[in-house]
Motif scaffolding. Structure first.
Motif, PDB file in Angstrom:
ATOM      1  N   UNK A  13       0.852  -1.171   0.000  1.00 15.04           N
ATOM      2  CA  UNK A  13       0.000   0.000   0.000  1.00 15.04           C
ATOM      3  C   UNK A  13       0.904   1.243   0.000  1.00 15.04           C
ATOM      4  N   UNK A  14       0.678   2.127  -0.941  1.00 18.26           N
ATOM      5  CA  UNK A  14       1.504   3.317  -1.034  1.00 18.26           C
ATOM      6  C   UNK A  14       1.050   4.393  -0.049  1.00 18.26           C
ATOM      7  N   UNK A  15       1.973   5.234   0.311  1.00 20.97           N
ATOM      8  CA  UNK A  15       1.686   6.333   1.223  1.00 20.97           C
ATOM      9  C   UNK A  15       1.087   7.495   0.450  1.00 20.97           C
ATOM     10  N   UNK A  16      -0.062   8.007   0.866  1.00 23.57           N
ATOM     11  CA  UNK A  16      -0.630   9.184   0.200  1.00 23.57           C
ATOM     12  C   UNK A  16       0.282  10.394   0.419  1.00 23.57           C
ATOM     13  N   UNK A  17       0.740  10.994  -0.666  1.00 25.92           N
ATOM     14  CA  UNK A  17       1.614  12.159  -0.604  1.00 25.92           C
ATOM     15  C   UNK A  17       1.162  13.195  -1.621  1.00 25.92           C
ATOM     16  N   UNK A  18       1.468  14.471  -1.376  1.00 25.38           N
ATOM     17  CA  UNK A  18       1.116  15.511  -2.350  1.00 25.38           C
ATOM     18  C   UNK A  18       1.728  15.220  -3.721  1.00 25.38           C
ATOM     19  N   UNK A  19       1.079  15.717  -4.751  1.00 25.13           N
ATOM     20  CA  UNK A  19       1.521  15.582  -6.143  1.00 25.13           C
ATOM     21  C   UNK A  19       1.413  14.170  -6.694  1.00 25.13           C
ATOM     22  N   UNK A  20       0.609  13.337  -6.036  1.00 25.48           N
ATOM     23  CA  UNK A  20       0.349  11.977  -6.510  1.00 25.48           C
ATOM     24  C   UNK A  20      -1.142  11.697  -6.381  1.00 25.48           C
ATOM     25  N   UNK A  21      -1.679  10.876  -7.250  1.00 25.34           N
ATOM     26  CA  UNK A  21      -3.083  10.495  -7.093  1.00 25.34           C
ATOM     27  C   UNK A  21      -3.291   9.767  -5.760  1.00 25.34           C
ATOM     28  N   UNK A  22      -4.423  10.022  -5.115  1.00 20.83           N
ATOM     29  CA  UNK A  22      -4.767   9.365  -3.857  1.00 20.83           C
ATOM     30  C   UNK A  22      -6.207   8.884  -3.937  1.00 20.83           C
ATOM     31  N   UNK A  23      -6.637   8.158  -2.911  1.00 12.99           N
ATOM     32  CA  UNK A  23      -8.026   7.701  -2.901  1.00 12.99           C
ATOM     33  C   UNK A  23      -8.946   8.906  -2.960  1.00 12.99           C
ATOM     34  N   UNK A  24      -9.846   8.922  -3.903  1.00 16.87           N
ATOM     35  CA  UNK A  24     -10.813   9.997  -4.015  1.00 16.87           C
ATOM     36  C   UNK A  24     -10.390  11.167  -4.865  1.00 16.87           C
ATOM     37  N   UNK A  25      -9.128  11.185  -5.326  1.00 18.05           N
ATOM     38  CA  UNK A  25      -8.664  12.320  -6.136  1.00 18.05           C
ATOM     39  C   UNK A  25      -7.427  11.955  -6.927  1.00 18.05           C
ATOM     40  N   UNK A  26      -7.462  12.284  -8.207  1.00 25.03           N
ATOM     41  CA  UNK A  26      -6.283  12.103  -9.054  1.00 25.03           C
ATOM     42  C   UNK A  26      -5.507  13.408  -9.221  1.00 25.03           C
ATOM     43  N   UNK A  27      -5.954  14.467  -8.546  1.00 22.24           N
ATOM     44  CA  UNK A  27      -5.392  15.804  -8.759  1.00 22.24           C
ATOM     45  C   UNK A  27      -3.991  15.995  -8.196  1.00 22.24           C
ATOM     46  N   UNK A  28      -3.634  15.268  -7.164  1.00 19.80           N
ATOM     47  CA  UNK A  28      -2.342  15.470  -6.520  1.00 19.80           C
ATOM     48  C   UNK A  28      -2.328  16.641  -5.558  1.00 19.80           C
ATOM     49  N   UNK A  29      -3.489  17.239  -5.294  1.00 19.16           N
ATOM     50  CA  UNK A  29      -3.581  18.366  -4.385  1.00 19.16           C
ATOM     51  C   UNK A  29      -3.248  17.894  -2.963  1.00 19.16           C
ATOM     52  N   UNK A  30      -2.420  18.665  -2.273  1.00 13.98           N
ATOM     53  CA  UNK A  30      -1.901  18.262  -0.965  1.00 13.98           C
ATOM     54  C   UNK A  30      -3.005  17.969   0.052  1.00 13.98           C
ATOM     55  N   UNK A  31      -4.062  18.762   0.086  1.00 11.00           N
ATOM     56  CA  UNK A  31      -5.111  18.546   1.094  1.00 11.00           C
ATOM     57  C   UNK A  31      -5.797  17.199   0.895  1.00 11.00           C
ATOM     58  N   UNK A  32      -5.929  16.765  -0.346  1.00  8.28           N
ATOM     59  CA  UNK A  32      -6.523  15.454  -0.609  1.00  8.28           C
ATOM     60  C   UNK A  32      -5.602  14.339  -0.106  1.00  8.28           C
ATOM     61  N   UNK A  33      -4.298  14.536  -0.253  1.00  3.97           N
ATOM     62  CA  UNK A  33      -3.342  13.542   0.239  1.00  3.97           C
ATOM     63  C   UNK A  33      -3.397  13.442   1.756  1.00  3.97           C
ATOM     64  N   UNK A  34      -3.472  14.587   2.443  1.00  6.97           N
ATOM     65  CA  UNK A  34      -3.511  14.544   3.909  1.00  6.97           C
ATOM     66  C   UNK A  34      -4.822  13.920   4.388  1.00  6.97           C
ATOM     67  N   UNK A  35      -5.941  14.216   3.728  1.00  7.25           N
ATOM     68  CA  UNK A  35      -7.201  13.578   4.120  1.00  7.25           C
ATOM     69  C   UNK A  35      -7.134  12.066   3.916  1.00  7.25           C
ATOM     70  N   UNK A  36      -6.547  11.631   2.818  1.00  7.15           N
ATOM     71  CA  UNK A  36      -6.396  10.195   2.578  1.00  7.15           C
ATOM     72  C   UNK A  36      -5.500   9.573   3.654  1.00  7.15           C
ATOM     73  N   UNK A  37      -4.364  10.198   3.929  1.00  4.38           N
ATOM     74  CA  UNK A  37      -3.421   9.670   4.923  1.00  4.38           C
ATOM     75  C   UNK A  37      -4.068   9.588   6.308  1.00  4.38           C
ATOM     76  N   UNK A  38      -4.731  10.657   6.724  1.00  4.64           N
ATOM     77  CA  UNK A  38      -5.338  10.677   8.052  1.00  4.64           C
ATOM     78  C   UNK A  38      -6.566   9.782   8.139  1.00  4.64           C
ATOM     79  N   UNK A  39      -7.190   9.517   7.006  1.00  2.00           N
ATOM     80  CA  UNK A  39      -8.370   8.665   6.979  1.00  2.00           C
ATOM     81  C   UNK A  39      -8.060   7.178   6.996  1.00  2.00           C
ATOM     82  N   UNK A  40      -6.801   6.829   6.833  1.00  2.00           N
ATOM     83  CA  UNK A  40      -6.433   5.411   6.879  1.00  2.00           C
ATOM     84  C   UNK A  40      -6.527   4.918   8.324  1.00  2.00           C
ATOM     85  N   UNK A  41      -7.064   3.736   8.474  1.00  4.89           N
ATOM     86  CA  UNK A  41      -7.298   3.175   9.801  1.00  4.89           C
ATOM     87  C   UNK A  41      -6.023   3.222  10.640  1.00  4.89           C
TER      88      UNK A  41
END
Length: 108
Positions: free
Chosen positions: A1-29
Motif C-alpha cells: 500500500x503506497x503512502x498518500x503524498x502531495x503531487x500523486x493520485x490518492x483515494x478519491x482524487x487524481x489531482x495530486x492536491x496536498x489537502x486530498x493527500x492529507x485527508x487520505x493519509x489521516x483517513x487510513x485506519x
C-alpha cells in the motif's frame, strides 16, 4: 500500500492536491490514533501497540512506515515521536476538534 503524498493520485482524487493527500493519509485506519498517542509522548513500538487496542504488529508497522514516509513521525532513542511537521499538524487540527465538539452538541 503506497503512502498518500502531495503531487500523486490518492483515494478519491487524481489531482495530486496536498489537502486530498492529507485527508487520505489521516483517513487510513489507525493513523490518527497513532498521531494522537504520539502527541502525548514518545512511545515504543509495543507501547503504541498497547495504546492502540493491541493492533496487529504488521498493521502497526505499515502505519509507522506511512507516517514516517510522510515525515509526520520519526524514530529516536525514546521510541517513535512526532516530527516538527507532525506536531504542527496536530496543532492545526485543534480548531477542528473544537468544531466537532460543537457539532456533537448540535446533534444531541
Amino acid at each position: 500500500m503506497t503512502t498518500p503524498l502531495p503531487n500523486s493520485p490518492v483515494r478519491g482524487s487524481d489531482s495530486g492536491v496536498a489537502i486530498m493527500a492529507v485527508f487520505d493519509l489521516l483517513g487510513r485506519k489507525w493513523n490518527m490514533r497513532i498521531l494522537w498517542e504520539l502527541n502525548k509522548q514518545p512511545m515504543s513500538f509495543r507501547g503504541l501497540q498497547s495504546q492502540c487496542d493491541h493492533m496487529s504488529p504488521s498493521v502497526l508497522n505499515t502505519r509507522i512506515k506511512q507516517l514516517t514516509e510522510a515525515k509526520l513521525i520519526s524514530k529516536s532513542v525514546d521510541g517513535y515521536l512526532l516530527t516538527e511537521l507532525g506536531s504542527s499538524l496536530m496543532e492545526t487540527l485543534n480548531p477542528l476538534r473544537q468544531w466537532s465538539a460543537k457539532w456533537e452538541k448540535q446533534l444531541s
